[in-house]
Design an enzyme around this catalytic site. Structure first.
Site, PDB file in Angstrom:
ATOM      1  N   CYS A 168       0.833  -1.212   0.000  1.00 16.33           N
ATOM      2  CA  CYS A 168       0.000   0.000   0.000  1.00 16.33           C
ATOM      3  C   CYS A 168       0.863   1.256   0.000  1.00 16.33           C
ATOM      4  CB  CYS A 168      -0.932  -0.025   1.214  1.00 16.33           C
ATOM      5  SG  CYS A 168      -2.012   1.418   1.312  1.00 16.33           S
ATOM      6  N   CYS A 171      -0.495   4.180   2.052  1.00 14.11           N
ATOM      7  CA  CYS A 171      -0.316   3.994   3.497  1.00 14.11           C
ATOM      8  C   CYS A 171       1.146   4.190   3.912  1.00 14.11           C
ATOM      9  CB  CYS A 171      -0.727   2.581   3.907  1.00 14.11           C
ATOM     10  SG  CYS A 171      -2.260   2.026   3.173  1.00 14.11           S
ATOM     11  N   ASP A 172       2.077   3.650   3.143  1.00 10.61           N
ATOM     12  CA  ASP A 172       3.452   3.529   3.630  1.00 10.61           C
ATOM     13  C   ASP A 172       4.476   4.367   2.866  1.00 10.61           C
ATOM     14  OD1 ASP A 172       2.627   1.754   5.582  1.00 10.61           O
ATOM     15  OD2 ASP A 172       2.860   0.009   4.293  1.00 10.61           O
TER      16      ASP A 172
HETATM   17  C1  LIG Z   1       0.193  -3.627   4.814  1.00 10.74           C
HETATM   18  C2  LIG Z   1      -0.997  -2.699   4.823  1.00 10.74           C
HETATM   19  C3  LIG Z   1      -0.874  -1.451   5.401  1.00 10.74           C
HETATM   20  C4  LIG Z   1      -1.947  -0.594   5.430  1.00 10.74           C
HETATM   21  N1  LIG Z   1      -1.810   0.615   6.022  1.00 10.74           N
HETATM   22  C5  LIG Z   1      -2.858   1.470   6.064  1.00 10.74           C
HETATM   23  C6  LIG Z   1      -2.736   2.757   6.673  1.00 10.74           C
HETATM   24  O1  LIG Z   1      -1.679   3.121   7.173  1.00 10.74           O
HETATM   25  N2  LIG Z   1      -3.832   3.555   6.669  1.00 10.74           N
HETATM   26  C7  LIG Z   1      -5.032   3.185   6.105  1.00 10.74           C
HETATM   27  O2  LIG Z   1      -5.997   3.948   6.172  1.00 10.74           O
HETATM   28  N3  LIG Z   1      -5.167   1.985   5.504  1.00 10.74           N
HETATM   29  C8  LIG Z   1      -4.120   1.125   5.466  1.00 10.74           C
HETATM   30  N4  LIG Z   1      -4.233  -0.079   4.831  1.00 10.74           N
HETATM   31  C9  LIG Z   1      -5.513  -0.403   4.189  1.00 10.74           C
HETATM   32  C10 LIG Z   1      -6.540  -0.822   5.249  1.00 10.74           C
HETATM   33  O3  LIG Z   1      -5.960  -1.793   6.081  1.00 10.74           O
HETATM   34  C11 LIG Z   1      -7.792  -1.383   4.602  1.00 10.74           C
HETATM   35  O4  LIG Z   1      -8.326  -0.439   3.702  1.00 10.74           O
HETATM   36  C12 LIG Z   1      -8.852  -1.699   5.659  1.00 10.74           C
HETATM   37  O5  LIG Z   1      -8.336  -2.604   6.606  1.00 10.74           O
HETATM   38  C13 LIG Z   1     -10.103  -2.295   5.042  1.00 10.74           C
HETATM   39  O6  LIG Z   1     -10.977  -2.600   6.075  1.00 10.74           O
HETATM   40  P1  LIG Z   1     -12.120  -3.713   5.919  1.00 10.74           P
HETATM   41  O7  LIG Z   1     -12.768  -3.798   7.249  1.00 10.74           O
HETATM   42  O8  LIG Z   1     -12.956  -3.404   4.752  1.00 10.74           O
HETATM   43  O9  LIG Z   1     -11.370  -5.067   5.558  1.00 10.74           O
HETATM   44  P2  LIG Z   1     -10.175  -5.856   6.232  1.00 10.74           P
HETATM   45  O10 LIG Z   1      -9.320  -5.010   7.070  1.00 10.74           O
HETATM   46  O11 LIG Z   1      -9.555  -6.597   5.096  1.00 10.74           O
HETATM   47  O12 LIG Z   1     -10.908  -6.874   7.210  1.00 10.74           O
HETATM   48  C14 LIG Z   1     -11.640  -7.947   6.696  1.00 10.74           C
HETATM   49  C15 LIG Z   1     -12.079  -8.838   7.833  1.00 10.74           C
HETATM   50  O13 LIG Z   1     -12.881  -9.905   7.306  1.00 10.74           O
HETATM   51  C16 LIG Z   1     -12.453 -11.122   7.880  1.00 10.74           C
HETATM   52  N5  LIG Z   1     -12.815 -12.220   6.990  1.00 10.74           N
HETATM   53  C17 LIG Z   1     -12.329 -12.538   5.771  1.00 10.74           C
HETATM   54  N6  LIG Z   1     -12.902 -13.669   5.329  1.00 10.74           N
HETATM   55  C18 LIG Z   1     -13.779 -14.056   6.278  1.00 10.74           C
HETATM   56  C19 LIG Z   1     -14.671 -15.150   6.417  1.00 10.74           C
HETATM   57  N7  LIG Z   1     -14.779 -16.100   5.494  1.00 10.74           N
HETATM   58  N8  LIG Z   1     -15.422 -15.232   7.542  1.00 10.74           N
HETATM   59  C20 LIG Z   1     -15.337 -14.276   8.515  1.00 10.74           C
HETATM   60  N9  LIG Z   1     -14.502 -13.228   8.436  1.00 10.74           N
HETATM   61  C21 LIG Z   1     -13.735 -13.126   7.332  1.00 10.74           C
HETATM   62  C22 LIG Z   1     -10.970 -10.939   8.108  1.00 10.74           C
HETATM   63  O14 LIG Z   1     -10.492 -11.855   9.084  1.00 10.74           O
HETATM   64  C23 LIG Z   1     -10.951  -9.503   8.617  1.00 10.74           C
HETATM   65  O15 LIG Z   1     -11.305  -9.475   9.971  1.00 10.74           O
HETATM   66  C24 LIG Z   1      -3.179  -0.984   4.825  1.00 10.74           C
HETATM   67  C25 LIG Z   1      -3.304  -2.244   4.232  1.00 10.74           C
HETATM   68  C26 LIG Z   1      -2.216  -3.101   4.239  1.00 10.74           C
HETATM   69  C27 LIG Z   1      -2.374  -4.462   3.616  1.00 10.74           C
END
Ligand SMILES: Cc1cc2nc3c(=O)[nH]c(=O)nc-3n(C[C@H](O)[C@H](O)[C@H](O)COP(=O)(O)OP(=O)(O)OC[C@H]3O[C@@H](n4cnc5c(N)ncnc54)[C@H](O)[C@@H]3O)c2cc1C
Length: 348
Positions: A168, A171-172
């Site tokens: 990302c 992010c980084d």
């Molecule tokens: C390395 C990295 C660094 C990042 N740094 C930043 C940052 O500094 N600032 C920022 O704003 N964003 C950052 N991001 C982006 C940010 O993390 C994502 O945009 C955000 O987490 C998305 O949130 P979400 O809740 O939609 O999904 P996710 O965070 O992907 O969460 C999905 C959830 O669904 C669960 N799940 C998946 N499949 C199943 C299933 N079958 N049954 C039940 N649960 C399931 C997972 O376990 C998880 O709990 C970063 C991403 C990465 C990869």
């Protein structure tokens, strides 16, 4: 950019990171084994979208069950130094931020189940969800299962993730001021990330395994014209070098004309080869777009199925940020709450 501890999930005490423990992480244990199996609202996923939805739904008295996956906390568990989430002027470790969100959701009466959902039946009321051979039922569901970044699959890449290896740039990128970095990928996202990184890095090496990009013409001409982007076509990263942090990558010539891998000294590797939305659990119950992301029905978070709402990266491939996912979780909880209230009114 140092890695937090990824929790082990099922029935285990959750340690969401080595940083600030003030969010009662030591008491935030999985209630998986004893969790109830019926609720008015089920939330699938425990990233920023799912946990924000849980905070709003719990404060509205819906006592949601969050089936949050075997790796609760989502993508931010893979990073530290989140510097762009509002409210933390000095930044916060990803796992600490997620522990705080979880504690806040639990405080108002959300139940956490740290298991994956295996399959769903959304064809009739009550909506049904199966997880680890148990059936959960609810009138409404919020799908917030996120997306997983695709990685190259190298052992050294996994080891140095959060230590120079990232998926990302938004992010980084800021952490790589004054350094040289590599971006891997050949689509619009990779090219966009390369251009974005030129704001911080002294030089961006764009590595693509083919001889031409899959990106739009305008993006290609921008990267080709940029004085600080160097293209490495027909090359792939075969190794990330460094013990505690990324120091270099080894590039292999995919045409086979160079037999020895080339060493490129860089402080960061950005893998931009795509994301995979986590939708397999739905078994095709909801429509997806060409890239596999869930599609919203309108300008709300409603899906095509009555009572099913969508939040976060599982549908959003444009913004992909913690704060946008959290905002989406809020919207989905408000939509679900209204939908349940209308359902109550129509039945009385
Ligand atoms: C390395 C990295 C660094 C990042 N740094 C930043 C940052 O500094 N600032 C920022 O704003 N964003 C950052 N991001 C982006 C940010 O993390 C994502 O945009 C955000 O987490 C998305 O949130 P979400 O809740 O939609 O999904 P996710 O965070 O992907 O969460 C999905 C959830 O669904 C669960 N799940 C998946 N499949 C199943 C299933 N079958 N049954 C039940 N649960 C399931 C997972 O376990 C998880 O709990 C970063 C991403 C990465 C990869």
């Amino acid at each position: 950019m140092t890695e937090g501890k990824v929790p082990n999930g099922f029935g285990a005490a959750i340690d969401f990171g080595a940083g600030d423990q003030s969010a009662s992480t030591s008491t935030a244990t999985s209630t998986t084994a004893t969790a109830p199996t019926t609720a008015r609202l089920l939330i699938l996923g425990s990233g920023p979208a799912g946990l924000t939805a849980a905070i709003y739904a719990a404060r509205a008295g819906l006592a949601p069950i969050v089936i949050g996956g075997y790796a609760p906390g989502g993508q931010l568990m893979l990073t530290s130094e989140v510097e762009n989430f509002p409210g933390f002027p000095d930044g916060i470790d990803g796992p600490d931020l997620m522990a705080k969100m979880r504690a806040q959701a639990e405080r108002f009466g959300s139940t956490m189940v740290d298991q994956d959902v295996d399959r769903v039946d959304l064809s009739a009321q009550p909506l049904r969800v199966w997880s680890a051979r148990r059936e959960f039922q609810a009138e409404a569901i919020i799908v917030a299962t996120g997306a997983s970044a695709l990685w190259l699959g190298l052992e050294s890449e996994t080891r140095l993730r959060g230590r120079g290896v990232s998926a990302c740039a938004t992010c980084d990128g800021f952490f790589f001021k004054g350094q040289e970095v590599v971006v891997v990928g050949g689509g619009d996202t990779a090219l966009e990330e390369a251009l974005f990184l030129t704001r911080f890095a002294t030089k961006v090496h764009l590595v693509h395994r083919r001889d031409s990009f899959r990106a739009s013409k305008i993006m290609i001409s921008r990267v080709e014209a940029h004085p600080n982007i160097q293209l490495h076509m027909n090359r792939e990263v075969v190794e990330v070098l460094g013990e505690r942090s990324t120091e270099a990558v080894l590039l292999r010539d995919t045409t086979g004309s160079l037999s020895t891998p080339e060493r490129l000294a860089v402080g960061g590797l950005f893998v931009a080869i795509g994301h995979k939305p986590n939708t397999a659990l739905l078994g095709g119950a909801l429509p997806v777009d060409a890239a596999g992301y869930l599609q919203l029905e309108s300008d709300t978070t409603a899906s095509q199925i009555d009572g099913v709402f969508i939040a976060g990266d599982v549908h959003d491939h444009r913004y992909r940020q913690a704060v946008t996912a959290a905002g989406d979780g809020c919207r989905a909880a408000l939509d679900a709450e209204r939908w349940l209230a209308e359902r109550d009114a129509s039945r009385s």
